[in-house]
Design a protein around this motif. Structure first.
Motif, PDB file in Angstrom:
ATOM      1  N   SER A  78       5.682   0.621  -4.013  1.00 31.29           N
ATOM      2  CA  SER A  78       6.150   0.256  -2.679  1.00 31.29           C
ATOM      3  C   SER A  78       7.330  -0.700  -2.809  1.00 31.29           C
ATOM      4  O   SER A  78       7.662  -1.175  -3.900  1.00 31.29           O
ATOM      5  CB  SER A  78       5.028  -0.436  -1.900  1.00 31.29           C
ATOM      6  OG  SER A  78       4.763  -1.727  -2.444  1.00 31.29           O
ATOM      7  N   TYR A  79       7.959  -0.995  -1.693  1.00 33.80           N
ATOM      8  CA  TYR A  79       9.072  -1.957  -1.656  1.00 33.80           C
ATOM      9  C   TYR A  79       8.635  -3.303  -2.236  1.00 33.80           C
ATOM     10  O   TYR A  79       9.295  -3.877  -3.097  1.00 33.80           O
ATOM     11  CB  TYR A  79       9.520  -2.116  -0.199  1.00 33.80           C
ATOM     12  CG  TYR A  79      10.690  -3.057   0.023  1.00 33.80           C
ATOM     13  CD1 TYR A  79      11.979  -2.565   0.155  1.00 33.80           C
ATOM     14  CD2 TYR A  79      10.488  -4.432   0.137  1.00 33.80           C
ATOM     15  CE1 TYR A  79      13.051  -3.432   0.378  1.00 33.80           C
ATOM     16  CE2 TYR A  79      11.542  -5.301   0.355  1.00 33.80           C
ATOM     17  CZ  TYR A  79      12.828  -4.785   0.478  1.00 33.80           C
ATOM     18  OH  TYR A  79      13.879  -5.637   0.693  1.00 33.80           O
ATOM     19  N   LEU A 138      10.982   5.248  -0.047  1.00 27.86           N
ATOM     20  CA  LEU A 138       9.742   4.490  -0.052  1.00 27.86           C
ATOM     21  C   LEU A 138       9.005   4.700   1.264  1.00 27.86           C
ATOM     22  O   LEU A 138       9.628   5.017   2.292  1.00 27.86           O
ATOM     23  CB  LEU A 138      10.046   3.006  -0.254  1.00 27.86           C
ATOM     24  CG  LEU A 138      10.818   2.672  -1.538  1.00 27.86           C
ATOM     25  CD1 LEU A 138      11.219   1.196  -1.545  1.00 27.86           C
ATOM     26  CD2 LEU A 138      10.005   3.008  -2.775  1.00 27.86           C
ATOM     27  N   ARG A 139       7.700   4.547   1.219  1.00 22.88           N
ATOM     28  CA  ARG A 139       6.908   4.776   2.436  1.00 22.88           C
ATOM     29  C   ARG A 139       7.373   3.870   3.558  1.00 22.88           C
ATOM     30  O   ARG A 139       7.463   4.271   4.710  1.00 22.88           O
ATOM     31  CB  ARG A 139       5.427   4.542   2.154  1.00 22.88           C
ATOM     32  CG  ARG A 139       4.770   5.636   1.316  1.00 22.88           C
ATOM     33  CD  ARG A 139       3.326   5.274   1.006  1.00 22.88           C
ATOM     34  NE  ARG A 139       2.547   5.096   2.226  1.00 22.88           N
ATOM     35  CZ  ARG A 139       1.418   4.393   2.276  1.00 22.88           C
ATOM     36  NH1 ARG A 139       0.970   3.768   1.200  1.00 22.88           N
ATOM     37  NH2 ARG A 139       0.749   4.294   3.402  1.00 22.88           N
ATOM     38  N   ASN A 155       6.037  -3.904  -4.140  1.00 28.47           N
ATOM     39  CA  ASN A 155       5.708  -3.728  -5.556  1.00 28.47           C
ATOM     40  C   ASN A 155       6.940  -3.889  -6.430  1.00 28.47           C
ATOM     41  O   ASN A 155       6.908  -4.559  -7.472  1.00 28.47           O
ATOM     42  CB  ASN A 155       5.148  -2.327  -5.805  1.00 28.47           C
ATOM     43  CG  ASN A 155       3.744  -2.117  -5.296  1.00 28.47           C
ATOM     44  OD1 ASN A 155       3.338  -0.989  -5.049  1.00 28.47           O
ATOM     45  ND2 ASN A 155       2.983  -3.190  -5.150  1.00 28.47           N
TER      46      ASN A 155
END
Length: 510
Positions: free
Chosen positions: A246-247, A211-212, A249
């Protein structure tokens, strides 16, 4: 002395091409069973392991590589004169490359109707033993467990000898692989023997994606899934559109999915920061979404919406009118996709919702440890309720109470939900005191609170929450009961003509 490579794999992806590369580099190939047959059919000069060990495989293949001529060849240190002399005295050749992947235990236990005997026969013994031996001796042996590494390994071998650092990385991958394999076997046997809270809790997860970042940009994060996860799970989501999750999300999407699975009727859930901000049910999914939106049209902006029916054109037209991070549904019509994919960044997730038998355990990390508990799958029906107040709830109120009870189960404690007509109208989440949560929920509900019902995830320690509800016009309350001061709340309900029911079940969510 000629270099030697041992190949014995269940997953034969790109096996022949890799073996051809080893052959060109001058490696003598030795192999077993189906791997040997495939190599020989490709015209490669592979020798059976039995030609090395002078011992035919026995016990239907259960014993074939468990032999000193194999394991001495794997474990002997090249820089140890004693080791080398012992090999020489016994005419044992070192093994320089090991290519092994294991019996498909995971794939076996995932099959419908798998028998215990099938599972047992797919527990690999020789493979993990060779992998562990070769990995222990990584300074001298190159060990490969993943077909995706074949090209890189060949490139390294072409440069004569891979570095010790590279071999150590391959060995680390092997130990993760065998640990994952053993954890799945341990989990299977723990489950079939119905052992609760075993002396060690061995779990394993497989990477889905990096993840980003995590909750905040300075936190590194990745998403992993259970190897055999089934049914309705974010890990099984098929992303049809939009940028990567994302985390946050994933956390919010999981919360939304858990709530929507509570309902058999068409239901729509809007979530922000892992709490529901709007829940609605209706005769159609479009009606359900309209109620969820109307429940809190401010908080839903930038939120996550989960629906338990196919998204049709009518619902898609409603959904596209505001900014949403994610829409989750079991499916989308072509027209719905056409309407929603106009929005570049919205994530559309398709998740099967028919099967919900996911892992019954919930795991939460604490510093230095794990907390493990059963998932909160508790529910109540009308028959489970008791009514200690003078006034009994009407049938309509009962339906609304049970509706709100399903919602409050998924709201962070202390939690209060106010509902009316198959729709939440106020949610108070995560407050330090219960009356504070009630005030937030009732303030959000406003005038709609008149004639509404209220749900509380835990009992009332004092009658102040009932008093606050009465002032707002609430007519019925559902709560677990069990406080030493229950009678105070009962008396307050009776004074204001409020019907109150007890569930005898608490739904704390921390």
């Amino acid at each position: 002395m000629k270099k030697r490579a041992l190949l014995s794999v269940s997953d034969k992806t790109n096996l022949v091409e890799f073996a051809q590369g080893l052959d060109k580099l001058g490696y003598e190939l030795i192999s077993t069973g189906g791997t040997l047959k495939k190599l020989q059919e490709a015209g490669l000069p592979a020798l059976p392991v039995s030609a090395v060990t002078n011992f035919e495989e026995i016990l239907d293949g259960r014993v074939k590589t468990l032999h000193p001529f194999i394991h001495a060849g794997l474990l002997a240190r090249r820089d140890d004169e004693s080791h080398q002399q012992q090999l020489l005295d016994r005419d044992i050749s070192p093994i320089d490359v090991v290519v092994v992947n294991l019996y498909p235990f995971k794939e076996t236990i995932e099959k419908q109707g798998v028998t215990e005997e099938d599972a047992i026969e797919n527990i690999d013994i020789g493979g993990p033993t060779m992998l562990r031996a070769a990995s222990k001796n990584f300074r001298d042996v190159t060990v490969v467990v993943d077909p995706s590494d074949y090209d890189d390994v060949l490139a390294q071998l072409q440069s004569e000898t891979p570095s010790v650092a590279y071999r150590k990385q391959l060995a680390a991958k092997v130990f993760r692989h065998t640990a994952n394999y053993d954890a799945m076997i341990a989990g299977y046997f723990t489950e079939i023997t119905e052992q609760q809270d075993p002396e060690t809790y061995t779990v394993t997860y497989e990477k889905v994606q990096s993840l980003r970042y995590g909750e905040n940009p300075h936190q590194q994060a990745a998403f992993y899934k259970e190897p055999t996860v089934k049914g309705a799970s974010i890990a099984n989501a098929k992303q049809l559109h939009g940028k990567e999750l994302s985390y946050n999300n994933i956390q919010d999407a999981n919360a939304a999915l858990e709530i929507v699975l509570e309902y058999q009727q068409p239901a729509a859930i809007a979530v922000k920061h892992m709490n529901p901000c709007g829940v609605g049910i209706g005769e159609t999914i479009s009606q359900a979404y309209a109620k969820a939106y109307d429940a809190d049209p401010v908080s839903i902006f930038g939120g996550i919406v989960a629906l338990n029916r196919q998204v049709d054109e009518e619902t898609a037209n409603q959904l596209k009118d505001i900014f949403l991070e994610i829409i989750i549904a079991p499916s989308f019509t072509e027209k719905a996709l056409e309407l929603l994919t106009v929005k570049k960044n919205i994530r559309l997730l398709e998740i099967p919702m028919e099967e919900t038998n996911t892992n019954p355990k919930k795991v939460v990390s604490v510093v230095g440890g794990l907390l493990v508990q059963d998932r909160d799958q508790g529910s109540v029906t009308k028959e489970d309720l008791t009514c200690p107040t003078d006034r009994q709830p009407s049938e309509q109120e009962l339906e609304e109470l049970l509706f709100s009870w399903k919602v409050v189960k998924h709201v962070k404690s202390n939690a209060i939900v106010v509902a009316k007509g198959d729709q939440t109208i106020g949610v108070g989440a995560g407050q330090m005191n219960r009356v504070g949560a009630a005030k937030i929920a009732l303030e959000q509900a406003g005038e709609k609170a008149k004639g509404a019902v209220m749900a509380s995830d835990a009992f009332f320690p004092m009658p102040d929450t009932v008093e606050t509800a009465a002032q707002a016009g609430v007519t019925a309350i559902i709560q677990p009961g069990g406080s030493k001061r229950d009678q105070d709340s009962i008396d307050a309900c009776n004074q204001h003509g409020i019907a109150m029911v007890f569930t005898s079940m608490r739904h704390f969510k921390h």
